[in-house]
Design an enzyme around this catalytic site. Structure first.
Site, PDB file in Angstrom:
ATOM      1  N   GLY A 150       0.683  -1.131  -0.181  1.00 25.34           N
ATOM      2  CA  GLY A 150      -0.060   0.110  -0.084  1.00 25.34           C
ATOM      3  C   GLY A 150       0.715   1.252  -0.163  1.00 25.34           C
ATOM      4  N   ASP A 198      -3.585 -12.544   5.018  1.00 28.69           N
ATOM      5  CA  ASP A 198      -4.977 -11.955   5.363  1.00 28.69           C
ATOM      6  C   ASP A 198      -5.070 -11.490   6.642  1.00 28.69           C
ATOM      7  OD1 ASP A 198      -7.526 -11.263   5.183  1.00 28.69           O
ATOM      8  OD2 ASP A 198      -8.115 -12.514   3.672  1.00 28.69           O
ATOM      9  N   ALA A 247      -5.791  -2.170   5.217  1.00 28.05           N
ATOM     10  CA  ALA A 247      -6.901  -1.588   5.661  1.00 28.05           C
ATOM     11  C   ALA A 247      -7.775  -1.566   4.146  1.00 28.05           C
ATOM     12  CB  ALA A 247      -7.085  -0.097   6.104  1.00 28.05           C
ATOM     13  N   THR A 268      -7.454   6.821  11.547  1.00 24.55           N
ATOM     14  CA  THR A 268      -8.059   7.839  10.720  1.00 24.55           C
ATOM     15  C   THR A 268      -8.790   9.012  11.552  1.00 24.55           C
ATOM     16  OG1 THR A 268      -9.690   8.155   8.822  1.00 24.55           O
ATOM     17  CG2 THR A 268     -10.210   6.448  10.289  1.00 24.55           C
ATOM     18  N   ASP A 269      -8.856  10.243  10.810  1.00 27.02           N
ATOM     19  CA  ASP A 269      -9.588  11.455  11.286  1.00 27.02           C
ATOM     20  C   ASP A 269     -11.017  11.078  11.212  1.00 27.02           C
ATOM     21  OD1 ASP A 269      -8.992  11.339   8.595  1.00 27.02           O
ATOM     22  OD2 ASP A 269      -9.541  13.310   8.476  1.00 27.02           O
ATOM     23  N   TYR A 329     -16.959   3.599   6.847  1.00 28.15           N
ATOM     24  CA  TYR A 329     -15.289   3.471   6.926  1.00 28.15           C
ATOM     25  C   TYR A 329     -14.669   3.808   8.645  1.00 28.15           C
ATOM     26  CZ  TYR A 329     -10.436   4.788   6.308  1.00 28.15           C
ATOM     27  OH  TYR A 329      -8.904   5.098   6.225  1.00 28.15           O
TER      28      TYR A 329
HETATM   29  N1  NAP Z   1      -5.344   7.077   2.277  1.00 27.04           N
HETATM   30  C1  NAP Z   1      -5.681   8.222   3.056  1.00 27.04           C
HETATM   31  O1  NAP Z   1      -6.194   9.228   3.105  1.00 27.04           O
HETATM   32  C2  NAP Z   1      -5.844   7.796   4.818  1.00 27.04           C
HETATM   33  C3  NAP Z   1      -6.452   8.630   5.702  1.00 27.04           C
HETATM   34  C4  NAP Z   1      -6.343   8.287   6.773  1.00 27.04           C
HETATM   35  C5  NAP Z   1      -5.936   7.219   7.563  1.00 27.04           C
HETATM   36  N2  NAP Z   1      -5.617   6.198   6.489  1.00 27.04           N
HETATM   37  C6  NAP Z   1      -4.913   4.918   6.970  1.00 27.04           C
HETATM   38  O2  NAP Z   1      -3.730   4.724   6.905  1.00 27.04           O
HETATM   39  C7  NAP Z   1      -3.477   3.349   6.601  1.00 27.04           C
HETATM   40  C8  NAP Z   1      -2.572   3.352   5.316  1.00 27.04           C
HETATM   41  O3  NAP Z   1      -3.430   3.872   4.345  1.00 27.04           O
HETATM   42  P1  NAP Z   1      -3.250   3.651   2.626  1.00 27.04           P
HETATM   43  O4  NAP Z   1      -3.806   4.630   1.961  1.00 27.04           O
HETATM   44  O5  NAP Z   1      -1.691   3.577   2.541  1.00 27.04           O
HETATM   45  O6  NAP Z   1      -3.689   2.237   2.200  1.00 27.04           O
HETATM   46  P2  NAP Z   1      -3.863   1.539   0.849  1.00 27.04           P
HETATM   47  O7  NAP Z   1      -2.608   2.172   0.026  1.00 27.04           O
HETATM   48  O8  NAP Z   1      -4.986   1.208   0.508  1.00 27.04           O
HETATM   49  O9  NAP Z   1      -3.084   0.043   1.334  1.00 27.04           O
HETATM   50  C9  NAP Z   1      -3.699  -0.910   1.962  1.00 27.04           C
HETATM   51  C10 NAP Z   1      -3.102  -2.121   1.663  1.00 27.04           C
HETATM   52  O10 NAP Z   1      -3.683  -3.032   2.839  1.00 27.04           O
HETATM   53  C11 NAP Z   1      -3.911  -4.422   1.766  1.00 27.04           C
HETATM   54  N3  NAP Z   1      -4.795  -4.921   2.386  1.00 27.04           N
HETATM   55  C12 NAP Z   1      -6.289  -5.004   2.180  1.00 27.04           C
HETATM   56  N4  NAP Z   1      -6.969  -5.922   2.987  1.00 27.04           N
HETATM   57  C13 NAP Z   1      -6.215  -6.480   3.366  1.00 27.04           C
HETATM   58  C14 NAP Z   1      -6.288  -7.510   4.424  1.00 27.04           C
HETATM   59  N5  NAP Z   1      -7.497  -8.148   4.704  1.00 27.04           N
HETATM   60  N6  NAP Z   1      -5.147  -8.284   4.738  1.00 27.04           N
HETATM   61  C15 NAP Z   1      -3.952  -7.950   4.340  1.00 27.04           C
HETATM   62  N7  NAP Z   1      -3.598  -6.754   3.745  1.00 27.04           N
HETATM   63  C16 NAP Z   1      -4.838  -6.323   3.327  1.00 27.04           C
HETATM   64  C17 NAP Z   1      -4.281  -3.787   0.457  1.00 27.04           C
HETATM   65  O11 NAP Z   1      -4.233  -4.634  -0.465  1.00 27.04           O
HETATM   66  P3  NAP Z   1      -5.237  -4.508  -2.025  1.00 27.04           P
HETATM   67  O12 NAP Z   1      -4.690  -3.265  -2.556  1.00 27.04           O
HETATM   68  O13 NAP Z   1      -4.839  -5.732  -2.575  1.00 27.04           O
HETATM   69  O14 NAP Z   1      -6.557  -4.489  -1.228  1.00 27.04           O
HETATM   70  C18 NAP Z   1      -3.021  -2.513   0.275  1.00 27.04           C
HETATM   71  O15 NAP Z   1      -2.071  -3.153  -0.318  1.00 27.04           O
HETATM   72  C19 NAP Z   1      -4.730   2.610   6.590  1.00 27.04           C
HETATM   73  O16 NAP Z   1      -5.090   1.960   7.898  1.00 27.04           O
HETATM   74  C20 NAP Z   1      -5.750   3.650   6.258  1.00 27.04           C
HETATM   75  O17 NAP Z   1      -7.111   3.527   6.916  1.00 27.04           O
HETATM   76  C21 NAP Z   1      -5.657   6.424   5.147  1.00 27.04           C
END
Ligand code: NAP
Length: 313
Positions: free
Chosen positions: A21, A46, A70, A111-112, A135
């Site tokens: 991710g 997973d 996530a 997250t916020d 979410y």
């Molecule tokens: N992006 C934002 O704006 C934001 C804001 C606030 C907080 N956050 C939090 O920050 C964290 C990182 O966010 P990110 O944007 O870097 O996330 P991301 O790019 O969506 O990466 C999430 C990774 O988790 C994998 N995943 C999904 N389901 C899974 C499972 N059951 N078991 C193992 N791996 C799994 C995904 O694989 P697939 O791609 O194959 O599904 C992906 O590689 C998350 O906790 C998110 O909630 C994000």
């Protein structure tokens, strides 16, 4: 210089989950030298499969597990609630149980969106949570599952509006749309703080620096810290609307002489841009706790955006 004694010295084997991710990629790219990194993602691991987690981590025995896995598609979480609650809710609970059983520290990213956004001043860590989307609810359930697991050695880091290399995110979307469309309407009545994954990754390494003897490249701090376990807020500093964020992105593009189709960015209201999931209208996070514990300053979102653009191409 801040000087404390460390509660968690001597461990260096670190597992990053969700490793493909956006945030996890940055963590893996900025890993301190003293760390042996083990990367996990779907399909080989997973987080909804408790047995698989038990087997994998009982064998590996990592000192720290960093969970970036996530279900992050906010709108899709509305129509796929069960999946959202399995991945974002139950998954972190399974990880916390495993971490407790093997004596590992769990770092979990939240997250916020656990907040409603009804306020107009920055949220501190123990402010009342009140998610307004599936979410946000599922991510809150994940936090609660960690707290209920009996694990005491955890960091839950809430962040907001993430962007960085390797992921679909608002910055990359605006960059693409600016070459495709003449006019873009961007929401001007939702306020928050963008966060560059480079800064958040450095902050995570900083929080667990007693383990890795890590000093932040952002702040060049050499001081050792002890960060008490618990919940932390981390984003860049400052406040903006999505519209102001988009304006800053387009300004960067224009400064770089990018060839754009875009003529006008139009401020619009949330009501004019309906989406399946409701968003908080204000979700600025207070970073006072992080700053106090680490002694570090946090860079302004505009400065970090500039750094992202400089490193981007
Ligand atoms: N992006 C934002 O704006 C934001 C804001 C606030 C907080 N956050 C939090 O920050 C964290 C990182 O966010 P990110 O944007 O870097 O996330 P991301 O790019 O969506 O990466 C999430 C990774 O988790 C994998 N995943 C999904 N389901 C899974 C499972 N059951 N078991 C193992 N791996 C799994 C995904 O694989 P697939 O791609 O194959 O599904 C992906 O590689 C998350 O906790 C998110 O909630 C994000």
């Amino acid at each position: 210089m801040t000087s404390y004694s460390s509660p968690v010295t001597g461990y260096k084997k670190i597992a990053v989950i969700g490793a493909n991710g956006m945030l996890a990629s940055m963590l893996c790219d900025s890993v301190p030298k003293s760390v042996t990194l083990h990367r996990f993602d779907l399909p080989e691991l997973d987080i909804t499969d408790a047995d698989q987690l038990n087997t994998t981590f009982a064998e590996l025995k990592p000192d720290v597990v960093i969970n970036c896995a996530a279900f992050t598609q906010v709108d899709a979480c509305e129509s796929q609630r069960e999946m959202a609650f399995q991945v974002n809710g139950a998954g972190p609970g399974h990880l916390a149980t495993v971490a407790r059983n093997i004596g590992a520290v769990l770092v979990h990213v939240s997250t916020d969106f656990v907040f409603s956004g009804a306020r107009t001043t920055p949220y501190v860590e123990d402010d009342m949570t009140e998610p307004i989307s599936a979410y946000g609810e599922s991510k809150l359930q994940g936090e609660q599952a960690i707290l209920a697991s009996g694990l005491s050695d955890y960091y839950i880091i809430r962040t907001s509006w993430l962007y960085g290399p390797g992921g679909p995110n608002f910055v990359e979307t605006i960059i693409r749309l600016a070459t495709e469309r003449e006019e873009l309407g961007i929401v001007t009545d939702q306020f928050g703080t963008p966060t560059y994954t480079g800064d958040l990754a450095a902050a995570i390494w900083r929080l667990i620096s007693p383990i890795t003897s890590y000093s932040s490249p952002v702040t060049q701090h050499q001081s050792q810290i002890t960060a008490p376990y618990g919940i932390y807020h981390y984003s860049n500093s400052g406040v903006c609307s999505w519209y102001e964020f988009a304006c800053a992105i387009v300004e960067q593009l224009r400064n770089d002489n990018a060839s754009l189709k875009l003529r006008e960015l139009k401020p619009i209201t949330t009501a004019e841009y309906p989406l399946p999931a409701e968003r908080p209208s204000y979700s600025v996070l207070s970073k006072e706790k992080y700053k106090q514990v680490t002694g570090d300053e946090i860079s302004d979102w505009r400065y970090s955006l500039d750094r992202y653009f400089k490193n981007r191409s």
